[in-house]
Design a protein around this motif. Structure first.
Motif, PDB file in Angstrom:
ATOM      1  N   ASP A  15     -10.187   2.498   0.075  1.00 23.77           N
ATOM      2  CA  ASP A  15     -11.400   2.011   0.728  1.00 23.77           C
ATOM      3  C   ASP A  15     -12.629   2.814   0.304  1.00 23.77           C
ATOM      4  O   ASP A  15     -13.756   2.428   0.609  1.00 23.77           O
ATOM      5  CB  ASP A  15     -11.243   2.084   2.252  1.00 23.77           C
ATOM      6  CG  ASP A  15     -10.239   1.070   2.771  1.00 23.77           C
ATOM      7  OD1 ASP A  15      -9.925   0.117   2.031  1.00 23.77           O
ATOM      8  OD2 ASP A  15      -9.767   1.242   3.913  1.00 23.77           O
ATOM      9  N   THR A  16     -12.408   3.922  -0.404  1.00 27.16           N
ATOM     10  CA  THR A  16     -13.514   4.797  -0.807  1.00 27.16           C
ATOM     11  C   THR A  16     -13.921   4.607  -2.254  1.00 27.16           C
ATOM     12  O   THR A  16     -15.107   4.653  -2.585  1.00 27.16           O
ATOM     13  CB  THR A  16     -13.124   6.273  -0.576  1.00 27.16           C
ATOM     14  OG1 THR A  16     -12.806   6.456   0.800  1.00 27.16           O
ATOM     15  CG2 THR A  16     -14.249   7.211  -0.963  1.00 27.16           C
ATOM     16  N   GLU A  65      -4.271   9.517   2.046  1.00 24.71           N
ATOM     17  CA  GLU A  65      -5.186   8.401   1.776  1.00 24.71           C
ATOM     18  C   GLU A  65      -4.379   7.156   1.403  1.00 24.71           C
ATOM     19  O   GLU A  65      -3.448   7.226   0.603  1.00 24.71           O
ATOM     20  CB  GLU A  65      -6.128   8.764   0.634  1.00 24.71           C
ATOM     21  CG  GLU A  65      -7.282   7.808   0.456  1.00 24.71           C
ATOM     22  CD  GLU A  65      -8.248   7.850   1.627  1.00 24.71           C
ATOM     23  OE1 GLU A  65      -8.549   6.769   2.164  1.00 24.71           O
ATOM     24  OE2 GLU A  65      -8.697   8.952   2.000  1.00 24.71           O
ATOM     25  N   VAL A  66      -4.710   6.024   1.986  1.00 22.08           N
ATOM     26  CA  VAL A  66      -4.022   4.772   1.666  1.00 22.08           C
ATOM     27  C   VAL A  66      -4.604   4.200   0.374  1.00 22.08           C
ATOM     28  O   VAL A  66      -5.824   4.059   0.235  1.00 22.08           O
ATOM     29  CB  VAL A  66      -4.168   3.755   2.811  1.00 22.08           C
ATOM     30  CG1 VAL A  66      -3.573   2.402   2.408  1.00 22.08           C
ATOM     31  CG2 VAL A  66      -3.485   4.279   4.069  1.00 22.08           C
ATOM     32  N   ILE A  67      -3.719   3.900  -0.586  1.00 25.36           N
ATOM     33  CA  ILE A  67      -4.175   3.366  -1.873  1.00 25.36           C
ATOM     34  C   ILE A  67      -3.413   2.099  -2.225  1.00 25.36           C
ATOM     35  O   ILE A  67      -2.365   1.795  -1.653  1.00 25.36           O
ATOM     36  CB  ILE A  67      -3.993   4.392  -3.014  1.00 25.36           C
ATOM     37  CG1 ILE A  67      -2.508   4.747  -3.196  1.00 25.36           C
ATOM     38  CG2 ILE A  67      -4.831   5.634  -2.763  1.00 25.36           C
ATOM     39  CD1 ILE A  67      -2.214   5.512  -4.470  1.00 25.36           C
ATOM     40  N   ARG A  68      -3.974   1.383  -3.189  1.00 28.53           N
ATOM     41  CA  ARG A  68      -3.346   0.194  -3.751  1.00 28.53           C
ATOM     42  C   ARG A  68      -3.302   0.354  -5.269  1.00 28.53           C
ATOM     43  O   ARG A  68      -4.253   0.862  -5.866  1.00 28.53           O
ATOM     44  CB  ARG A  68      -4.133  -1.055  -3.356  1.00 28.53           C
ATOM     45  CG  ARG A  68      -4.154  -1.294  -1.849  1.00 28.53           C
ATOM     46  CD  ARG A  68      -5.220  -2.276  -1.427  1.00 28.53           C
ATOM     47  NE  ARG A  68      -6.567  -1.728  -1.593  1.00 28.53           N
ATOM     48  CZ  ARG A  68      -7.160  -0.932  -0.713  1.00 28.53           C
ATOM     49  NH1 ARG A  68      -6.522  -0.575   0.395  1.00 28.53           N
ATOM     50  NH2 ARG A  68      -8.380  -0.484  -0.930  1.00 28.53           N
ATOM     51  N   GLU A 121       0.838  -1.199   0.000  1.00 26.82           N
ATOM     52  CA  GLU A 121       0.000   0.000   0.000  1.00 26.82           C
ATOM     53  C   GLU A 121       0.876   1.253   0.000  1.00 26.82           C
ATOM     54  O   GLU A 121       2.019   1.236   0.471  1.00 26.82           O
ATOM     55  CB  GLU A 121      -0.921   0.010   1.220  1.00 26.82           C
ATOM     56  CG  GLU A 121      -1.938  -1.120   1.213  1.00 26.82           C
ATOM     57  CD  GLU A 121      -2.848  -1.081   2.420  1.00 26.82           C
ATOM     58  OE1 GLU A 121      -4.041  -1.400   2.274  1.00 26.82           O
ATOM     59  OE2 GLU A 121      -2.353  -0.743   3.523  1.00 26.82           O
ATOM     60  N   LEU A 122       0.318   2.336  -0.519  1.00 27.17           N
ATOM     61  CA  LEU A 122       1.023   3.611  -0.579  1.00 27.17           C
ATOM     62  C   LEU A 122       0.144   4.702   0.025  1.00 27.17           C
ATOM     63  O   LEU A 122      -1.078   4.572   0.076  1.00 27.17           O
ATOM     64  CB  LEU A 122       1.361   3.976  -2.031  1.00 27.17           C
ATOM     65  CG  LEU A 122       2.204   2.975  -2.824  1.00 27.17           C
ATOM     66  CD1 LEU A 122       2.272   3.393  -4.284  1.00 27.17           C
ATOM     67  CD2 LEU A 122       3.600   2.870  -2.236  1.00 27.17           C
ATOM     68  N   ARG A 123       0.784   5.783   0.460  1.00 24.07           N
ATOM     69  CA  ARG A 123       0.061   6.938   0.999  1.00 24.07           C
ATOM     70  C   ARG A 123      -0.065   7.989  -0.104  1.00 24.07           C
ATOM     71  O   ARG A 123       0.939   8.471  -0.632  1.00 24.07           O
ATOM     72  CB  ARG A 123       0.799   7.511   2.210  1.00 24.07           C
ATOM     73  CG  ARG A 123       0.777   6.587   3.417  1.00 24.07           C
ATOM     74  CD  ARG A 123       1.690   7.090   4.520  1.00 24.07           C
ATOM     75  NE  ARG A 123       3.089   7.087   4.098  1.00 24.07           N
ATOM     76  CZ  ARG A 123       3.873   6.011   4.134  1.00 24.07           C
ATOM     77  NH1 ARG A 123       3.387   4.852   4.545  1.00 24.07           N
ATOM     78  NH2 ARG A 123       5.130   6.091   3.742  1.00 24.07           N
ATOM     79  N   LEU A 124      -1.294   8.332  -0.431  1.00 23.00           N
ATOM     80  CA  LEU A 124      -1.564   9.238  -1.547  1.00 23.00           C
ATOM     81  C   LEU A 124      -1.695  10.680  -1.077  1.00 23.00           C
ATOM     82  O   LEU A 124      -2.400  10.968  -0.111  1.00 23.00           O
ATOM     83  CB  LEU A 124      -2.861   8.830  -2.254  1.00 23.00           C
ATOM     84  CG  LEU A 124      -3.387   9.807  -3.308  1.00 23.00           C
ATOM     85  CD1 LEU A 124      -2.454   9.848  -4.518  1.00 23.00           C
ATOM     86  CD2 LEU A 124      -4.804   9.439  -3.722  1.00 23.00           C
ATOM     87  N   MET A 125      -1.008  11.586  -1.789  1.00 24.11           N
ATOM     88  CA  MET A 125      -1.265  13.014  -1.643  1.00 24.11           C
ATOM     89  C   MET A 125      -1.849  13.516  -2.958  1.00 24.11           C
ATOM     90  O   MET A 125      -1.385  13.143  -4.034  1.00 24.11           O
ATOM     91  CB  MET A 125       0.021  13.775  -1.300  1.00 24.11           C
ATOM     92  CG  MET A 125       1.051  13.818  -2.402  1.00 24.11           C
ATOM     93  SD  MET A 125       2.562  14.674  -1.927  1.00 24.11           S
ATOM     94  CE  MET A 125       3.470  13.312  -1.200  1.00 24.11           C
ATOM     95  N   THR A 126      -2.902  14.322  -2.879  1.00 23.82           N
ATOM     96  CA  THR A 126      -3.469  14.922  -4.083  1.00 23.82           C
ATOM     97  C   THR A 126      -3.006  16.371  -4.153  1.00 23.82           C
ATOM     98  O   THR A 126      -2.951  17.067  -3.135  1.00 23.82           O
ATOM     99  CB  THR A 126      -5.002  14.847  -4.081  1.00 23.82           C
ATOM    100  OG1 THR A 126      -5.528  15.615  -2.993  1.00 23.82           O
ATOM    101  CG2 THR A 126      -5.463  13.402  -3.942  1.00 23.82           C
ATOM    102  N   VAL A 127      -2.669  16.832  -5.364  1.00 17.92           N
ATOM    103  CA  VAL A 127      -2.060  18.149  -5.530  1.00 17.92           C
ATOM    104  C   VAL A 127      -2.639  18.856  -6.747  1.00 17.92           C
ATOM    105  O   VAL A 127      -3.311  18.252  -7.583  1.00 17.92           O
ATOM    106  CB  VAL A 127      -0.525  18.038  -5.699  1.00 17.92           C
ATOM    107  CG1 VAL A 127       0.110  17.345  -4.504  1.00 17.92           C
ATOM    108  CG2 VAL A 127      -0.175  17.308  -6.994  1.00 17.92           C
ATOM    109  N   LEU A 161     -10.945   8.819  -4.773  1.00 19.41           N
ATOM    110  CA  LEU A 161     -10.199   7.943  -3.867  1.00 19.41           C
ATOM    111  C   LEU A 161     -10.177   8.458  -2.432  1.00 19.41           C
ATOM    112  O   LEU A 161      -9.795   7.727  -1.518  1.00 19.41           O
ATOM    113  CB  LEU A 161      -8.751   7.804  -4.352  1.00 19.41           C
ATOM    114  CG  LEU A 161      -8.545   7.215  -5.745  1.00 19.41           C
ATOM    115  CD1 LEU A 161      -7.084   7.354  -6.160  1.00 19.41           C
ATOM    116  CD2 LEU A 161      -8.973   5.752  -5.780  1.00 19.41           C
ATOM    117  N   VAL A 162     -10.567   9.708  -2.232  1.00 19.86           N
ATOM    118  CA  VAL A 162     -10.413  10.355  -0.927  1.00 19.86           C
ATOM    119  C   VAL A 162     -11.638  10.101  -0.060  1.00 19.86           C
ATOM    120  O   VAL A 162     -12.772  10.317  -0.484  1.00 19.86           O
ATOM    121  CB  VAL A 162     -10.188  11.869  -1.095  1.00 19.86           C
ATOM    122  CG1 VAL A 162     -10.078  12.554   0.266  1.00 19.86           C
ATOM    123  CG2 VAL A 162      -8.932  12.124  -1.919  1.00 19.86           C
TER     124      VAL A 162
END
Length: 209
Positions: free
Chosen positions: A154-155, A201-204, A99-105, A184-185
């Motif tokens: 998860d969203t 946000e945790v993503i796959r 899993e990765l931690r997502l930042m939106t920009v 995704l958020v």
């Protein structure tokens, strides 16, 4: 400003029309008059301390600074005159194996959610339908640069995006552009800031079939 596209309405028109529909004429505010941006600026000047000069900015074209925001001497409005510093413990990093931690920009050619250009010269990207991750993560996830992938949380889920190796992001993290990545958020808001986890946000990520 000038209309750039046919169809979309000005933000001020959307807000004032909603306000008029919900509140009607029973408030001290003339919502139709508020469609005029100079009226909005006059209201700001009356309500917010230090913003007096914004009222006449259409005529003066003069930039201004809010009073009390610049300190030429190390003197602060505290009982001692000194700055008060506080420390905060860093929260534990979220995410497990794979899993990765997502930042939106935002991109360089973007103002809030309004996108003017597909290119992002800040990060050397020629398109927005990408997820940027460290080269180590590209390899660890068994992916290839520019491969089409499925990104899920998860969203929600996004398909058809390309994964791209990006040296300037730390391994374990991912970067995507909003509003495209908003699906995704999580809709949950932080109890203190009242904002969603746009930066955590945790993503796959998996290959698209």
């Amino acid at each position: 400003g000038p209309a750039r596209h046919e169809g979309p309405r000005r933000e001020v028109d959307v807000i004032t029309d909603i306000a008029h529909e919900v509140l009607g004429d029973s408030t001290p505010i003339d919502w139709q008059e508020m469609k005029n941006c100079s009226t909005v600026r006059s209201a700001i000047a009356r309500v917010i301390p230090g913003w007096d000069k914004i009222k006449d900015i259409d005529q003066t074209k003069e930039e201004f600074q809010i009073g009390g925001r610049t300190f030429h001497k190390p003197e602060f409005n505290t009982p001692t005159g000194n700055a008060q510093l506080h420390k905060h413990d860093l929260p534990p990093l979220k995410g497990g194996a794979g899993e990765l931690r997502l930042m939106t920009v935002r991109s360089e050619g973007q103002f809030n959610t309004v996108v003017y250009e597909e290119e992002d010269i800040y990060r050397g990207q020629d398109r927005r339908d990408v997820v940027l991750i460290h080269p180590e993560d590209v390899a660890n996830l068994g992916l290839q640069n520019d491969q089409q992938v499925v990104i899920s949380s998860d969203t929600g889920e996004i398909t058809g995006f390309r994964v791209r190796a990006y040296e300037d992001i730390r391994a374990g993290n991912a970067l995507m552009y909003y509003p495209e990545a908003n699906v995704l958020v999580s809709r949950r808001a932080d109890p203190s800031s009242k904002t969603p986890a746009f930066k955590g946000e945790v993503i796959r990520i998996s290959p698209e079939e």
